[in-house]
Design a protein around this motif. Structure first.
Motif, PDB file in Angstrom:
ATOM      1  N   ASN A 190       0.826  -1.214   0.000  1.00 21.46           N
ATOM      2  CA  ASN A 190       0.000   0.000   0.000  1.00 21.46           C
ATOM      3  C   ASN A 190       0.860   1.263   0.000  1.00 21.46           C
ATOM      4  OD1 ASN A 190       0.735  -0.656   2.742  1.00 21.46           O
ATOM      5  ND2 ASN A 190      -0.829   0.726   3.490  1.00 21.46           N
ATOM      6  N   ILE A 191       1.999   1.229   0.649  1.00 17.47           N
ATOM      7  CA  ILE A 191       2.890   2.387   0.685  1.00 17.47           C
ATOM      8  C   ILE A 191       3.665   2.496  -0.627  1.00 17.47           C
ATOM      9  CG2 ILE A 191       4.902   3.376   1.860  1.00 17.47           C
ATOM     10  CD1 ILE A 191       3.616   2.204   4.468  1.00 17.47           C
ATOM     11  N   ARG A 192       4.088   1.367  -1.156  1.00 15.57           N
ATOM     12  CA  ARG A 192       4.769   1.358  -2.457  1.00 15.57           C
ATOM     13  C   ARG A 192       3.835   1.944  -3.528  1.00 15.57           C
ATOM     14  NH1 ARG A 192       9.137  -1.315  -4.841  1.00 15.57           N
ATOM     15  NH2 ARG A 192       9.559  -2.478  -2.944  1.00 15.57           N
ATOM     16  N   SER A 193       2.558   1.619  -3.446  1.00 14.22           N
ATOM     17  CA  SER A 193       1.578   2.146  -4.403  1.00 14.22           C
ATOM     18  C   SER A 193       1.496   3.665  -4.333  1.00 14.22           C
ATOM     19  CB  SER A 193       0.194   1.549  -4.144  1.00 14.22           C
ATOM     20  OG  SER A 193       0.191   0.180  -4.417  1.00 14.22           O
ATOM     21  N   VAL A 194       1.526   4.200  -3.121  1.00 14.92           N
ATOM     22  CA  VAL A 194       1.504   5.659  -2.956  1.00 14.92           C
ATOM     23  C   VAL A 194       2.749   6.272  -3.603  1.00 14.92           C
ATOM     24  CG1 VAL A 194       1.583   7.559  -1.275  1.00 14.92           C
ATOM     25  CG2 VAL A 194       0.096   5.589  -0.870  1.00 14.92           C
ATOM     26  N   PHE A 195       3.916   5.672  -3.376  1.00 13.71           N
ATOM     27  CA  PHE A 195       5.149   6.156  -4.000  1.00 13.71           C
ATOM     28  C   PHE A 195       5.017   6.143  -5.521  1.00 13.71           C
ATOM     29  CE2 PHE A 195       7.976   4.629  -0.247  1.00 13.71           C
ATOM     30  CZ  PHE A 195       7.804   5.836   0.409  1.00 13.71           C
ATOM     31  N   GLU A 196       4.450   5.055  -6.053  1.00 17.34           N
ATOM     32  CA  GLU A 196       4.332   4.916  -7.508  1.00 17.34           C
ATOM     33  C   GLU A 196       3.333   5.911  -8.085  1.00 17.34           C
ATOM     34  OE1 GLU A 196       3.441   0.761  -7.912  1.00 17.34           O
ATOM     35  OE2 GLU A 196       5.526   0.176  -7.553  1.00 17.34           O
ATOM     36  N   ILE A 197       2.197   6.091  -7.417  1.00 15.76           N
ATOM     37  CA  ILE A 197       1.183   7.033  -7.897  1.00 15.76           C
ATOM     38  C   ILE A 197       1.753   8.448  -7.964  1.00 15.76           C
ATOM     39  CG2 ILE A 197      -0.989   8.181  -7.257  1.00 15.76           C
ATOM     40  CD1 ILE A 197      -1.888   5.377  -6.167  1.00 15.76           C
ATOM     41  N   LEU A 198       2.535   8.812  -6.968  1.00 15.91           N
ATOM     42  CA  LEU A 198       3.119  10.151  -6.915  1.00 15.91           C
ATOM     43  C   LEU A 198       4.408  10.270  -7.732  1.00 15.91           C
ATOM     44  CD1 LEU A 198       2.538  10.924  -3.136  1.00 15.91           C
ATOM     45  CD2 LEU A 198       1.219  11.754  -5.090  1.00 15.91           C
ATOM     46  N   GLY A 199       4.906   9.145  -8.236  1.00 15.31           N
ATOM     47  CA  GLY A 199       6.136   9.160  -9.016  1.00 15.31           C
ATOM     48  C   GLY A 199       7.399   9.239  -8.188  1.00 15.31           C
ATOM     49  N   VAL A 200       7.256   9.121  -6.886  1.00 18.30           N
ATOM     50  CA  VAL A 200       8.405   9.223  -5.981  1.00 18.30           C
ATOM     51  C   VAL A 200       9.341   8.024  -6.147  1.00 18.30           C
ATOM     52  CG1 VAL A 200       9.076   9.422  -3.547  1.00 18.30           C
ATOM     53  CG2 VAL A 200       7.049  10.586  -4.374  1.00 18.30           C
ATOM     54  N   ASP A 201       8.798   6.899  -6.592  1.00 17.69           N
ATOM     55  CA  ASP A 201       9.624   5.709  -6.793  1.00 17.69           C
ATOM     56  C   ASP A 201      10.696   5.941  -7.857  1.00 17.69           C
ATOM     57  OD1 ASP A 201       7.438   5.790  -8.660  1.00 17.69           O
ATOM     58  OD2 ASP A 201       7.905   3.718  -9.213  1.00 17.69           O
ATOM     59  N   GLN A 202      10.536   6.980  -8.684  1.00 15.31           N
ATOM     60  CA  GLN A 202      11.533   7.314  -9.702  1.00 15.31           C
ATOM     61  C   GLN A 202      12.778   7.959  -9.085  1.00 15.31           C
ATOM     62  OE1 GLN A 202      10.916   6.365 -12.953  1.00 15.31           O
ATOM     63  NE2 GLN A 202       9.121   5.453 -11.981  1.00 15.31           N
ATOM     64  N   PHE A 203      12.631   8.500  -7.870  1.00 16.99           N
ATOM     65  CA  PHE A 203      13.724   9.230  -7.226  1.00 16.99           C
ATOM     66  C   PHE A 203      14.323   8.488  -6.035  1.00 16.99           C
ATOM     67  CE2 PHE A 203      10.596  12.280  -8.856  1.00 16.99           C
ATOM     68  CZ  PHE A 203      11.354  12.860  -9.854  1.00 16.99           C
ATOM     69  N   LEU A 204      13.563   7.558  -5.467  1.00 18.16           N
ATOM     70  CA  LEU A 204      14.020   6.817  -4.296  1.00 18.16           C
ATOM     71  C   LEU A 204      14.442   5.407  -4.702  1.00 18.16           C
ATOM     72  CD1 LEU A 204      11.196   7.719  -1.730  1.00 18.16           C
ATOM     73  CD2 LEU A 204      13.502   8.671  -1.815  1.00 18.16           C
TER      74      LEU A 204
END
Length: 116
Positions: A86-100
């Motif tokens: 659920n937290i990974r999904s939030v990162f992905e929706i916001l595009g934060v997974d591209q930077f972290l």
């Protein structure tokens, strides 16, 4: 008021930060303070254990994203691991997974830290 526990442990090759609980506007200050402390003392390899992180708000995400410039400027490698779906999904929706850097396990996080 929500609560988060942030524990910093110095391991041989890196600094491990365990984050347990809910990370929101009120509790994110604790994590922000601990991150600043490890950056200020010159730690270059940070592993963030998220296995106990049950919720993250935009303020919680802001703690990580607001440190990106410091991390890059100081040549610090930071990897978050054991991030719940659920937290990974939030990162992905916001595009934060591209930077972290996100890893599924501590072992994979250590491989990233070591540049493998």
């Amino acid at each position: 008021m929500t609560k988060v526990d942030v524990n910093v442990v110095q391991e041989s090759d890196f600094t491990l930060i365990d984050v347990v609980g809910e990370l929101d506007a009120s509790s994110s200050v604790d994590l922000d303070t601990k991150l600043q402390e490890v950056i200020d003392r010159g730690d270059k390899k940070l592993l963030i254990n998220c296995v106990g992180l049950t919720y993250i708000s935009s303020a919680g995400i802001g703690v990580f994203t607001s440190r990106l410039d410091d991390i890059e400027a100081d040549h610090i490698t930071m990897v978050l691991f054991d991030v719940a779906d659920n937290i990974r999904s939030v990162f992905e929706i916001l595009g934060v997974d591209q930077f972290l850097n996100l890893a599924t396990t501590k072992e994979k996080a250590i491989q990233i830290i070591k540049g493998q």
